[in-house]
Write an enzyme that holds these catalytic residues in place. Sequence first.
Site, PDB file in Angstrom:
ATOM      1  N   ALA A 195     -53.208  45.344 -22.408  1.00  0.00           N
ATOM      2  CA  ALA A 195     -54.190  44.535 -22.623  1.00  0.00           C
ATOM      3  C   ALA A 195     -53.739  43.765 -24.144  1.00  0.00           C
ATOM      4  O   ALA A 195     -53.015  44.629 -24.560  1.00  0.00           O
ATOM      5  CB  ALA A 195     -55.480  45.140 -22.789  1.00  0.00           C
ATOM      6  N   TYR A 205     -61.702  40.719 -29.159  1.00  0.00           N
ATOM      7  CA  TYR A 205     -61.261  41.724 -28.583  1.00  0.00           C
ATOM      8  C   TYR A 205     -62.268  42.686 -27.800  1.00  0.00           C
ATOM      9  O   TYR A 205     -62.404  42.991 -26.831  1.00  0.00           O
ATOM     10  CB  TYR A 205     -60.445  42.604 -29.410  1.00  0.00           C
ATOM     11  CG  TYR A 205     -59.886  44.017 -28.956  1.00  0.00           C
ATOM     12  CD1 TYR A 205     -58.993  44.254 -27.797  1.00  0.00           C
ATOM     13  CD2 TYR A 205     -60.359  44.917 -29.976  1.00  0.00           C
ATOM     14  CE1 TYR A 205     -58.779  45.175 -27.295  1.00  0.00           C
ATOM     15  CE2 TYR A 205     -59.687  46.216 -29.211  1.00  0.00           C
ATOM     16  CZ  TYR A 205     -58.960  46.264 -28.256  1.00  0.00           C
ATOM     17  OH  TYR A 205     -58.518  47.558 -27.771  1.00  0.00           O
ATOM     18  N   ARG A 225     -60.223  43.376 -45.178  1.00  0.00           N
ATOM     19  CA  ARG A 225     -59.993  42.633 -44.005  1.00  0.00           C
ATOM     20  C   ARG A 225     -60.984  42.202 -43.035  1.00  0.00           C
ATOM     21  O   ARG A 225     -61.831  43.062 -42.935  1.00  0.00           O
ATOM     22  CB  ARG A 225     -59.067  43.406 -43.146  1.00  0.00           C
ATOM     23  CG  ARG A 225     -57.813  42.708 -42.036  1.00  0.00           C
ATOM     24  CD  ARG A 225     -57.028  43.971 -41.418  1.00  0.00           C
ATOM     25  NE  ARG A 225     -57.812  44.960 -40.684  1.00  0.00           N
ATOM     26  CZ  ARG A 225     -56.866  45.904 -40.135  1.00  0.00           C
ATOM     27  NH1 ARG A 225     -55.597  45.674 -40.096  1.00  0.00           N
ATOM     28  NH2 ARG A 225     -57.554  46.773 -39.537  1.00  0.00           N
TER      29      ARG A 225
HETATM   30  N1  UDP Z   1     -55.490  49.258 -43.400  1.00  0.00           N
HETATM   31  C1  UDP Z   1     -55.382  49.174 -45.046  1.00  0.00           C
HETATM   32  N2  UDP Z   1     -53.949  48.573 -45.187  1.00  0.00           N
HETATM   33  C2  UDP Z   1     -53.211  48.203 -44.055  1.00  0.00           C
HETATM   34  C3  UDP Z   1     -53.587  48.294 -42.832  1.00  0.00           C
HETATM   35  C4  UDP Z   1     -54.861  48.822 -42.676  1.00  0.00           C
HETATM   36  O1  UDP Z   1     -55.929  49.450 -45.837  1.00  0.00           O
HETATM   37  O2  UDP Z   1     -52.143  47.833 -44.567  1.00  0.00           O
HETATM   38  C5  UDP Z   1     -57.094  49.747 -43.195  1.00  0.00           C
HETATM   39  C6  UDP Z   1     -57.810  48.968 -42.245  1.00  0.00           C
HETATM   40  O3  UDP Z   1     -58.561  48.021 -43.040  1.00  0.00           O
HETATM   41  C7  UDP Z   1     -58.700  49.875 -42.058  1.00  0.00           C
HETATM   42  C8  UDP Z   1     -57.985  51.083 -41.418  1.00  0.00           C
HETATM   43  O4  UDP Z   1     -56.918  51.026 -42.455  1.00  0.00           O
HETATM   44  O5  UDP Z   1     -59.643  50.294 -42.627  1.00  0.00           O
HETATM   45  C9  UDP Z   1     -57.434  51.311 -40.269  1.00  0.00           C
HETATM   46  O6  UDP Z   1     -56.868  50.107 -39.819  1.00  0.00           O
HETATM   47  P1  UDP Z   1     -55.759  50.085 -38.459  1.00  0.00           P
HETATM   48  O7  UDP Z   1     -55.373  48.457 -38.304  1.00  0.00           O
HETATM   49  O8  UDP Z   1     -54.728  50.757 -38.380  1.00  0.00           O
HETATM   50  O9  UDP Z   1     -56.839  50.143 -37.174  1.00  0.00           O
HETATM   51  P2  UDP Z   1     -58.335  49.745 -36.834  1.00  0.00           P
HETATM   52  O10 UDP Z   1     -59.306  50.599 -37.383  1.00  0.00           O
HETATM   53  O11 UDP Z   1     -58.420  48.226 -37.527  1.00  0.00           O
HETATM   54  O12 UDP Z   1     -58.261  49.578 -35.304  1.00  0.00           O
END
Ligand code: UDP
Length: 324
Positions: A75, A141, A282
């Site tokens: 996916a 998603y 983000r």
């Molecule tokens: N995150 C971060 N810096 C990065 C990438 C991710 O602080 O460079 C944070 C993101 O904002 C989230 C957590 O890490 O709070 C997990 O992000 P990831 O993308 O690994 O997984 P998600 O929870 O989005 O599926």
Amino acid sequence: MDKVLVVGGAGYIGSHCCKALAQSGREVLVFDDLSTGHKDLCKWGDLVRGDVCDKAAVDQLFSEYKISAVFHFAAKSLVGESGQKPDLYWRTNLGGTMNLLNAMARHFVPHIIFSSTAAVYGEPDVELISESQNIQPINTYGRTKVACEAMIKSYAEAHSLGFVCPRYFNAAGADPELETGEDHSPETHVIPILLDAARGLRDQFSIFGDDYQTDDGSAVRDYIHVKDLASAHVAALDFLLAGGESTALNLGTSTGASVKELLQAAVRTTNREIQTVIAPRRAGDPARLVADATQAQKLLKWTPVNSSLTQIIDDAWRWHLKRF
Ligand code: UDP
């Protein structure tokens, strides 16, 4: 012997599941278009290269092989991209799942384990998220996964299929024996990005937001070792084979870790400095997503035994050093 079909078995979670399935005595057949997966990580069964959205290719696969169960991992799964390319997400995630379900119905394949996600819950304001939480996805998603779960239910009713939809929280870590691991391009996940920064493959690590309503201000997630996810998938198939009732199940550890805690753990494990900056949040990132995983533990008789932050980061680090 009949085969278990692993669609997307060349990918991160899929390849770990292939290993676990092979170790449980199953014959594994991987179907993957290698768009994001890796041929060299298909080590536990034959690979048929093909696109799950190609109806004729899926039909041919089911005609050629005797398939006893389907694991569907293939996916599109990037939240940000899903907002920009809804067509790609709806077409791939819904279209691929529908092709598989139609083929399963035609060939009387009775069981499917379908990769779902915590993103189906959106931003619930609770400590621990159980399966009875409202389904309120906040991105494309998550919406496609909700729709796939609903589609599977319809096919299950019409064709007596059994299904388990594991809803993953944050998959992390790598095979402790380093036979497979995480290899995304581009990489967006926090742990491999931290490890890149530790090795100097990135200049710095950005903490996305330090003003969340959490203990240390950074976002909290439930990181579950990919090996524990894999063992839950094997247990899910055993559960269906034993007559278990179709269901969706949270796969997590019921424990949260913040981005700052991950950073500290990564510094400890790698014994390297990680240059860090605070960056804006983000878009679409909730403050906290932690599973209530008691249902999965109870029904699957499963426990996540590899999911300490220390083991997750240690396995991910050893894999990172080997692979990159
Ligand atoms: N995150 C971060 N810096 C990065 C990438 C991710 O602080 O460079 C944070 C993101 O904002 C989230 C957590 O890490 O709070 C997990 O992000 P990831 O993308 O690994 O997984 P998600 O929870 O989005 O599926």
